[in-house]
Design a protein around this motif. Structure first.
Motif, PDB file in Angstrom:
ATOM      1  N   ALA A  60       1.887  -6.511  -7.800  1.00 11.65           N
ATOM      2  CA  ALA A  60       2.792  -7.109  -8.684  1.00 11.65           C
ATOM      3  C   ALA A  60       3.591  -6.321  -9.653  1.00 11.65           C
ATOM      4  CB  ALA A  60       2.218  -8.171  -9.323  1.00 11.65           C
ATOM      5  N   ASP A  61       2.728  -5.136 -10.315  1.00 12.44           N
ATOM      6  CA  ASP A  61       3.169  -4.184 -10.797  1.00 12.44           C
ATOM      7  C   ASP A  61       4.480  -3.181 -10.324  1.00 12.44           C
ATOM      8  OD1 ASP A  61       1.567  -4.754 -12.773  1.00 12.44           O
ATOM      9  OD2 ASP A  61       0.071  -3.392 -12.692  1.00 12.44           O
ATOM     10  N   HIS A  62       4.238  -3.185  -9.046  1.00 14.24           N
ATOM     11  CA  HIS A  62       5.074  -2.639  -8.248  1.00 14.24           C
ATOM     12  C   HIS A  62       6.154  -3.285  -7.721  1.00 14.24           C
ATOM     13  CE1 HIS A  62       3.516   1.460  -8.116  1.00 14.24           C
ATOM     14  NE2 HIS A  62       2.192   1.006  -8.377  1.00 14.24           N
ATOM     15  N   LEU A 103       0.895  -1.347   0.007  1.00  3.40           N
ATOM     16  CA  LEU A 103      -0.055  -0.119   0.262  1.00  3.40           C
ATOM     17  C   LEU A 103       1.161   1.319   0.118  1.00  3.40           C
ATOM     18  CD1 LEU A 103      -3.032  -0.681   2.365  1.00  3.40           C
ATOM     19  CD2 LEU A 103      -3.048  -0.756  -0.062  1.00  3.40           C
ATOM     20  N   LYS A 104       1.918   1.238   0.658  1.00  5.10           N
ATOM     21  CA  LYS A 104       3.114   2.353   0.766  1.00  5.10           C
ATOM     22  C   LYS A 104       3.579   2.589  -0.738  1.00  5.10           C
ATOM     23  CE  LYS A 104       4.701   1.098   4.967  1.00  5.10           C
ATOM     24  NZ  LYS A 104       5.890   0.746   5.606  1.00  5.10           N
ATOM     25  N   ALA A 105       3.610   1.551  -1.652  1.00  2.00           N
ATOM     26  CA  ALA A 105       4.385   1.659  -3.011  1.00  2.00           C
ATOM     27  C   ALA A 105       3.507   2.231  -3.815  1.00  2.00           C
ATOM     28  CB  ALA A 105       5.099   0.483  -3.011  1.00  2.00           C
ATOM     29  N   VAL A 106       2.197   1.881  -3.776  1.00  3.62           N
ATOM     30  CA  VAL A 106       1.140   2.396  -4.852  1.00  3.62           C
ATOM     31  C   VAL A 106       0.839   4.001  -4.938  1.00  3.62           C
ATOM     32  CG1 VAL A 106       0.009   0.167  -4.711  1.00  3.62           C
ATOM     33  CG2 VAL A 106      -1.239   2.086  -3.377  1.00  3.62           C
ATOM     34  N   THR A 107       0.429   4.531  -6.051  1.00  6.17           N
ATOM     35  CA  THR A 107      -0.137   5.813  -6.279  1.00  6.17           C
ATOM     36  C   THR A 107      -1.397   6.096  -5.667  1.00  6.17           C
ATOM     37  OG1 THR A 107      -1.024   5.316  -8.287  1.00  6.17           O
ATOM     38  CG2 THR A 107       1.255   5.870  -8.245  1.00  6.17           C
ATOM     39  N   PRO A 108      -1.790   7.389  -5.354  1.00  5.63           N
ATOM     40  CA  PRO A 108      -2.913   7.829  -4.729  1.00  5.63           C
ATOM     41  C   PRO A 108      -3.976   7.225  -5.427  1.00  5.63           C
ATOM     42  CG  PRO A 108      -1.506   9.435  -4.616  1.00  5.63           C
ATOM     43  CD  PRO A 108      -0.684   8.536  -5.412  1.00  5.63           C
ATOM     44  N   ASP A 109      -4.027   7.275  -6.773  1.00 10.59           N
ATOM     45  CA  ASP A 109      -5.231   6.798  -7.744  1.00 10.59           C
ATOM     46  C   ASP A 109      -5.498   5.363  -7.357  1.00 10.59           C
ATOM     47  OD1 ASP A 109      -5.910   9.177  -8.579  1.00 10.59           O
ATOM     48  OD2 ASP A 109      -5.031   8.797 -10.502  1.00 10.59           O
ATOM     49  N   GLU A 110      -4.138   4.523  -7.494  1.00  7.01           N
ATOM     50  CA  GLU A 110      -4.327   3.074  -7.395  1.00  7.01           C
ATOM     51  C   GLU A 110      -4.842   2.612  -5.872  1.00  7.01           C
ATOM     52  OE1 GLU A 110      -0.713   1.587 -10.532  1.00  7.01           O
ATOM     53  OE2 GLU A 110      -0.547   2.339  -8.250  1.00  7.01           O
ATOM     54  N   PRO A 132       5.317  -9.173  -4.838  1.00  2.00           N
ATOM     55  CA  PRO A 132       4.592 -10.374  -5.280  1.00  2.00           C
ATOM     56  C   PRO A 132       3.761 -10.908  -3.975  1.00  2.00           C
ATOM     57  CG  PRO A 132       6.825 -11.176  -5.201  1.00  2.00           C
ATOM     58  CD  PRO A 132       6.831  -9.661  -4.708  1.00  2.00           C
ATOM     59  N   LEU A 133       2.423 -11.285  -4.120  1.00  2.00           N
ATOM     60  CA  LEU A 133       1.465 -11.871  -3.068  1.00  2.00           C
ATOM     61  C   LEU A 133       1.303 -13.192  -3.346  1.00  2.00           C
ATOM     62  CD1 LEU A 133      -0.841  -9.074  -2.046  1.00  2.00           C
ATOM     63  CD2 LEU A 133       1.399  -9.663  -1.043  1.00  2.00           C
ATOM     64  N   GLY A 134       1.360 -13.961  -2.385  1.00  2.00           N
ATOM     65  CA  GLY A 134       0.939 -15.422  -2.502  1.00  2.00           C
ATOM     66  C   GLY A 134      -0.455 -15.546  -2.965  1.00  2.00           C
ATOM     67  N   GLY A 135      -1.533 -14.713  -2.737  1.00  8.14           N
ATOM     68  CA  GLY A 135      -2.836 -15.154  -2.740  1.00  8.14           C
ATOM     69  C   GLY A 135      -3.471 -13.601  -3.040  1.00  8.14           C
ATOM     70  N   ASP A 136      -4.740 -13.548  -3.338  1.00 11.10           N
ATOM     71  CA  ASP A 136      -5.292 -12.308  -3.455  1.00 11.10           C
ATOM     72  C   ASP A 136      -5.702 -11.656  -1.815  1.00 11.10           C
ATOM     73  OD1 ASP A 136      -6.114 -10.049  -4.681  1.00 11.10           O
ATOM     74  OD2 ASP A 136      -7.966 -11.317  -5.728  1.00 11.10           O
ATOM     75  N   VAL A 137      -5.613 -10.477  -2.035  1.00  7.78           N
ATOM     76  CA  VAL A 137      -6.034  -9.853  -0.767  1.00  7.78           C
ATOM     77  C   VAL A 137      -7.349  -9.831  -0.217  1.00  7.78           C
ATOM     78  CG1 VAL A 137      -5.579  -7.457   0.476  1.00  7.78           C
ATOM     79  CG2 VAL A 137      -3.909  -8.068  -1.372  1.00  7.78           C
ATOM     80  N   SER A 138      -7.352 -10.579   1.060  1.00  8.34           N
ATOM     81  CA  SER A 138      -8.568 -10.434   1.579  1.00  8.34           C
ATOM     82  C   SER A 138      -9.065  -9.054   2.275  1.00  8.34           C
ATOM     83  CB  SER A 138      -8.997 -11.618   2.612  1.00  8.34           C
ATOM     84  OG  SER A 138      -7.660 -11.734   3.391  1.00  8.34           O
ATOM     85  N   LEU A 158     -11.675   0.933  -2.944  1.00  7.79           N
ATOM     86  CA  LEU A 158     -13.021   0.803  -3.380  1.00  7.79           C
ATOM     87  C   LEU A 158     -13.283  -0.819  -3.704  1.00  7.79           C
ATOM     88  CD1 LEU A 158     -13.298   3.997  -5.303  1.00  7.79           C
ATOM     89  CD2 LEU A 158     -14.657   3.828  -3.177  1.00  7.79           C
ATOM     90  N   GLY A 159     -12.382  -1.410  -3.872  1.00 11.32           N
ATOM     91  CA  GLY A 159     -12.383  -2.713  -4.414  1.00 11.32           C
ATOM     92  C   GLY A 159     -12.627  -2.832  -5.816  1.00 11.32           C
ATOM     93  N   VAL A 160     -12.309  -1.768  -6.631  1.00  7.08           N
ATOM     94  CA  VAL A 160     -12.628  -2.018  -8.176  1.00  7.08           C
ATOM     95  C   VAL A 160     -11.493  -2.885  -8.775  1.00  7.08           C
ATOM     96  CG1 VAL A 160     -12.610  -0.579 -10.281  1.00  7.08           C
ATOM     97  CG2 VAL A 160     -13.232   0.501  -8.013  1.00  7.08           C
ATOM     98  N   VAL A 161     -10.293  -3.005  -8.415  1.00 13.73           N
ATOM     99  CA  VAL A 161      -9.167  -3.689  -8.955  1.00 13.73           C
ATOM    100  C   VAL A 161      -8.995  -4.622  -7.842  1.00 13.73           C
ATOM    101  CG1 VAL A 161      -8.775  -2.319 -10.922  1.00 13.73           C
ATOM    102  CG2 VAL A 161      -7.703  -2.045  -8.589  1.00 13.73           C
ATOM    103  N   SER A 162      -8.152  -5.698  -8.473  1.00 17.01           N
ATOM    104  CA  SER A 162      -7.296  -6.697  -7.599  1.00 17.01           C
ATOM    105  C   SER A 162      -6.137  -6.035  -7.018  1.00 17.01           C
ATOM    106  CB  SER A 162      -7.156  -7.974  -8.192  1.00 17.01           C
ATOM    107  OG  SER A 162      -5.869  -8.599  -7.747  1.00 17.01           O
ATOM    108  N   ALA A 163      -5.815  -6.020  -5.684  1.00 19.96           N
ATOM    109  CA  ALA A 163      -4.654  -5.386  -5.215  1.00 19.96           C
ATOM    110  C   ALA A 163      -3.480  -6.369  -5.746  1.00 19.96           C
ATOM    111  CB  ALA A 163      -4.793  -5.344  -3.736  1.00 19.96           C
TER     112      ALA A 163
END
Lengths: 483, 272
Positions: free
Chosen positions: A124-126, A101-108, A129-135, A114-119
């Motif tokens: 991963a773009d930044h 969360l610290k690495a992402v841009t304010p928009d992201e 890598p995460l093991g699973g999706d963020v709950s 809001l739950g619009v996109v998968s965290a």
């Protein structure tokens, strides 16, 4: 501000405080009031009172920070995870999300919130890598953790800057000509000195305790009587889970250690002592200036190199010219080889220290003896050496503890076979070699095969400690008598 | 040695004794060089036997250096070179037949700072006789030790603790122990290099009394910084300055009626 910036700030401000305090005291002295301490003491007084409280505050908050964060995350975990017992795994998962969360841009960030996109994809773009999706619970916990972290950082900065400013101000206004600045500064310095010496002592105690704990565990499996009086060393690396434990008699190893050290001392003491006498009493300053450092080079050669020397040169030579003709053995690995090579290694310990000690015998002693018509050698034998004896004994015992602790030369020169034999051309090994042996490889620290290393270690520690105590006692006893 | 200049012709003022004694130590034109520095510029003096000769002079004037020439103690200093003539009973001290070890047995030395060996009181005194093989038996050795301690007026103070370390004695006792140690080898000459400079007045008085007694049997040369001491213990006094022997003569003469202005200035405390 991060801790490093804060430390730089503390350093800068306290240095500023030092000059401020010094300047004020000099100004006061200039106006005629006699100062209690030197200007530098007033400077140090301000420096100490600026730096110490701020450093204490910083240290406490830096220590508290992970604990508070941990607690925050914990309080946001769902109850089923808390009861399932995988708490630490869940916490590190949340920490990863928090980092992301610290690495992402304010928009992201807004989109994730809001739950619009998968965290997971954004992270991963930044490059996270995460093991699973963020709950959802991870997200709330991570946000809470990040908020808390910001708060702590802010608190830390405020508290440290406040402590700095307050300390600087209070110490500065306290400076009066009669302020006993030297006394309080010296008290701080004294505390510092005590702390420094305590570190060394506490480390020793810590080492002993860690050895002791494991050794006691070993002695709960193998009786101390079997260990200290057993004549067979056969730990038998049994398959994991097997109850077979083997025999752990220390005597062959202790004998090997003593026997090899004895040979080492037989080589090192006469050569070292005689060369020390030559260098201290007979050599011209020019010869001494060259020969002493040259001899000391011997101490700087890595022991593994001595090992090569033993393996390739000394061992075969002793086998071919001594052991085989005498019919006492046919191996290049033997006690004599290890002893001789180790003896060469410890020559400088004996010679260099003895040389210093002999040189330190007062000139008045020599002149007193020569003035009575004694010859130079009589003077050395009857006056100089007796006066230097305690120091020489100390040097020899120091060399002995060095020999007892030596491992590398023994492995290459005497082998790894535990052997209780009086034959100096037999293969033998020492305590330290077996410690290395038992602790090399893939191990679990629950079997006697590995734990025995700690029992060996503490035994060796007690032996060398005993030697050092004896050395110190001898030195002290004779010093009382001689000075 | 290019640094060493030939000294300007220098004449020592001498006043002979009214009744001259035989000469024990004779020196002619003794020069000493330490490395590049010339410490003595040719000293000639006759030291009469069985009397006390005092060397006085300001620090660095060469009096200790000269004293150390007489038993060749300067040999032990790297870079020291001694020239000239020094004779003991008419024989040069550099005579090959007179070994330096034998010379030092005949010319004993007591040093500025008491330097007992780190051994017992008995062993300290027995050291010399042992190495020279002077005692035939244990009883012999004991007798030598006791006599020497008696001659040094120390015996009564230490007779119950001969086995205790000599370093445990007081400064004055240590110095008398060193004198006993020197006497035990039966020397003919005893050189004393400021023997009282490390002692308090009471210990000094004892050592001075002892020197006065020893004069009956030994030739004594003493270097001292104390004019009173020179006046009290010596029969002849020699005044050194800047590596020259300025004046020598009977002690009362030097102290009451010196021939040289510099001697006068020194003993009245105007310099040095």
């Amino acid at each position: 501000m991060g801790p490093l910036t804060l430390i730089a700030l503390i350093a800068g401000l306290s240095l500023f405080g030092f000059f401020l305090g010094r300047w004020k005291s000099i100004a006061m002295a200039g106006s005629g009031a006699p100062l209690h301490s030197r200007p530098n003491h007033y400077g140090s007084f301000v420096l100490v009172w600026t730096a110490v409280p701020a450093l204490v505050v910083l240290t406490l908050l830096v220590i508290a920070r992970p604990l508070i964060l941990d607690q925050t995350i914990r309080s946001h975990l769902p109850s089923d995870i808390v009861t399932s017992g995988d708490v630490s795994l869940a916490i590190s998962g949340v920490e990863q999300v928090a980092d992301g969360l610290k690495a992402v841009t304010p928009d992201e960030y807004e989109n994730i919130h809001l739950g619009v996109v998968s965290a997971r994809r954004i992270f991963a773009d930044h490059g996270i890598p995460l093991g699973g999706d963020v709950s959802p619970y991870q997200l709330t916990a991570a946000i809470a953790a990040n908020d808390t972290e910001r708060l702590i950082t802010l608190t830390t900065t405020t508290a440290v800057v406040g402590a700095l400013a307050l300390g600087l101000f209070l110490a500065f206004i306290r400076i009066k000509p009669r302020l006993r600045a030297r006394n309080s500064v010296e008290r701080v310095v004294l505390t510092l000195l005590i702390a420094a010496s305590t570190v060394a002592i506490l480390t020793t105690v810590g080492i002993v305790l860690s050895l002791l704990f494991q050794a006691l565990q070993f002695f709960s499996m193998v009786s101390p009587i079997n260990f200290y009086f057993g004549t067979v060393w056969d730990p038998r690396f049994a398959a994991a889970g097997s109850s077979e434990s083997g025999q752990f008699g220390i005597l062959p190893l202790a004998w090997g250690t003593a026997y090899i050290s004895l040979f080492a001392l037989l080589v090192a003491v006469p050569i070292g002592l005689l060369s020390a006498i030559y260098m201290a009493e007979y050599a011209s300053p020019k010869v001494r200036a060259i020969s002493k450092p040259t001899l000391e080079i011997l101490a700087g050669i890595p022991t593994i190199v001595y090992g090569f020397f033993a393996l390739v040169t000394v061992g075969p030579m002793i086998r071919d010219y001594l052991a085989l003709p005498l019919g006492l053995g046919n191996s290049g690995n033997n006690v004599v080889t290890a002893g001789v090579v180790m003896g060469i290694m410890i020559i400088p310990y004996v010679s260099s220290l003895s040389d210093d000690i002999i040189t330190a015998v007062p000139r008045a002693m020599r002149e007193g003896s020569l003035g009575l018509g004694a010859t130079r050698s009589e003077t050395i034998k009857r006056v100089v050496l007796p006066a230097a004896l305690p120091g020489i004994v100390g040097a020899i015992l120091l060399a002995a503890s060095r020999a007892i602790g030596e491992t590398m030369i023994v492995v290459l020169a005497a082998g790894v076979a535990a052997n209780l034999s009086a034959n100096p051309f037999a293969e033998m090994t020492t305590i330290t070699v077996k410690i290395v042996n038992q602790l090399t490889g893939d191990l679990e620290f629950t079997s006697p095969q590995t734990l025995v290393a700690f029992a060996l270690g503490i035994t060796l520690f007690v032996i060398t400690l005993g030697l050092n105590v004896i050395a110190l006692t001898i030195v002290r006893k004779y010093r009382e008598q001689y000075e | 040695m290019s640094e060493v200049q030939t000294p300007a012709p220098f004449k020592t003022s001498r006043t002979p004794d009214a009744a001259p004694r035989p000469t024990k130590v004779l020196t002619r034109d003794v020069k000493v060089v330490y490395g590049q520095k010339q410490a003595l510029h040719g000293v000639s003096i006759d030291i009469p036997e069985k009397s006390v000769t005092a060397f006085i002079g300001p620090s660095g004037c060469g009096k200790s250096t000269f004293l150390r020439c007489i038993n060749r103690m300067n040999d032990t200093i790297v870079g020291a070179r001694v020239d000239g003539t020094i004779e003991l009973d008419g024989v040069s001290i550099w005579e090959p037949s007179l070994d330096v070890v034998e010379l030092r047995a005949r010319v004993g030395m007591v040093f500025q700072k008491p330097n007992p060996f780190p051994k017992s009181i008995f062993e300290n005194v027995a050291y010399g006789p042992r190495i020279h093989g002077l005692a035939r038996s244990k009883a012999d050795l004991e007798e030598i030790v006791i006599t020497s301690l008696q001659k040094a007026s120390l015996y009564n103070e230490v007779k119950d603790r001969l086995d205790e370390p000599g370093t445990g004695l007081s400064g004055g006792q240590q110095q008398r122990l060193c004198i006993a140690r020197a006497i035990a080898v039966s020397p003919e000459v005893i050189l004393m290099d400021e023997p009282c400079s490390a002692l308090d007045p009471i210990a000094t008085a004892k050592v001075e009394e002892l020197i006065d007694e020893l004069r009956a049997n030994y030739t004594i040369v003493i270097v001292t910084h104390s004019m009173q001491q020179a006046a009290r213990v010596s029969q002849r006094t020699a005044f050194f300055h800047l590596g020259h022997l300025i004046e020598e003569g009977p002690t009362d003469h030097i102290f009451t009626n010196p021939l040289e202005q510099r001697t006068q200035d020194y003993i009245t405390g105007r310099f040095g």
